[in-house]
Write a protein that holds these residues in place. Structure first.
Motif, PDB file in Angstrom:
ATOM      1  N   CYS A   1      49.369  39.756  35.602  1.00  0.00           N
ATOM      2  CA  CYS A   1      49.012  40.308  36.912  1.00  0.00           C
ATOM      3  C   CYS A   1      47.718  39.686  37.424  1.00  0.00           C
ATOM      4  O   CYS A   1      47.615  39.354  38.610  1.00  0.00           O
ATOM      5  N   ASN A   2      46.754  39.506  36.546  1.00  0.00           N
ATOM      6  CA  ASN A   2      45.486  38.901  36.966  1.00  0.00           C
ATOM      7  C   ASN A   2      45.689  37.487  37.490  1.00  0.00           C
ATOM      8  O   ASN A   2      45.032  37.073  38.445  1.00  0.00           O
ATOM      9  N   GLN A   3      46.622  36.754  36.903  1.00  0.00           N
ATOM     10  CA  GLN A   3      46.919  35.413  37.406  1.00  0.00           C
ATOM     11  C   GLN A   3      47.513  35.484  38.814  1.00  0.00           C
ATOM     12  O   GLN A   3      47.167  34.676  39.685  1.00  0.00           O
ATOM     13  N   GLU A   4      48.380  36.451  39.044  1.00  0.00           N
ATOM     14  CA  GLU A   4      48.965  36.616  40.374  1.00  0.00           C
ATOM     15  C   GLU A   4      47.902  37.080  41.370  1.00  0.00           C
ATOM     16  O   GLU A   4      47.881  36.622  42.519  1.00  0.00           O
ATOM     17  N   TYR A   5      47.023  37.967  40.946  1.00  0.00           N
ATOM     18  CA  TYR A   5      45.925  38.411  41.811  1.00  0.00           C
ATOM     19  C   TYR A   5      45.021  37.229  42.169  1.00  0.00           C
ATOM     20  O   TYR A   5      44.581  37.094  43.311  1.00  0.00           O
ATOM     21  N   LEU A   6      44.754  36.391  41.186  1.00  0.00           N
ATOM     22  CA  LEU A   6      43.905  35.225  41.405  1.00  0.00           C
ATOM     23  C   LEU A   6      44.510  34.303  42.462  1.00  0.00           C
ATOM     24  O   LEU A   6      43.803  33.818  43.353  1.00  0.00           O
ATOM     25  N   ALA A   7      45.814  34.077  42.381  1.00  0.00           N
ATOM     26  CA  ALA A   7      46.480  33.234  43.378  1.00  0.00           C
ATOM     27  C   ALA A   7      46.304  33.825  44.774  1.00  0.00           C
ATOM     28  O   ALA A   7      45.971  33.102  45.728  1.00  0.00           O
ATOM     29  N   GLU A   8      46.497  35.117  44.901  1.00  0.00           N
ATOM     30  CA  GLU A   8      46.338  35.772  46.203  1.00  0.00           C
ATOM     31  C   GLU A   8      44.904  35.650  46.709  1.00  0.00           C
ATOM     32  O   GLU A   8      44.677  35.421  47.902  1.00  0.00           O
ATOM     33  N   LEU A   9      43.934  35.807  45.813  1.00  0.00           N
ATOM     34  CA  LEU A   9      42.538  35.687  46.232  1.00  0.00           C
ATOM     35  C   LEU A   9      42.204  34.274  46.668  1.00  0.00           C
ATOM     36  O   LEU A   9      41.428  34.087  47.616  1.00  0.00           O
TER      37      LEU A   9
END
Length: 78
Positions: free
Chosen positions: A56-64
């Motif tokens: 999830c953190n990787q997906e959040y990072l992409a969005e950021l």
């Protein structure tokens, strides 16, 4: 329970670029912590698991990263 990456992004859309960058840096630290096996063993019994949090953190990072690019483009407009 982890939130959807789009919801995570939406929660930060009205924040300043500096705040978003700090959040990005925090995510990167957490991702690296997992990759370097620095997660305490007892955390592997929690729900969600460290693996799920990592993904999830990787997906959040992409969005950021997308959000940072958008904010920077707006700042660079005349």
């Amino acid at each position: 329970m982890m939130i959807d990456p789009k919801t995570f992004r939406k929660s930060l859309e009205n924040e300043s670029l500096d705040t978003i960058i700090k959040e990005r840096d925090k995510l990167i630290r957490e991702i690296r912590r997992f990759e370097k096996n620095k997660i305490p063993q007892e955390d592997y019994t929690m729900d969600p698991s460290p693996e799920v949090i990592y993904l999830c953190n990787q997906e959040y990072l992409a969005e950021l990263c997308y959000l940072i690019n958008e904010k920077r483009r707006k700042l660079d407009k005349f």
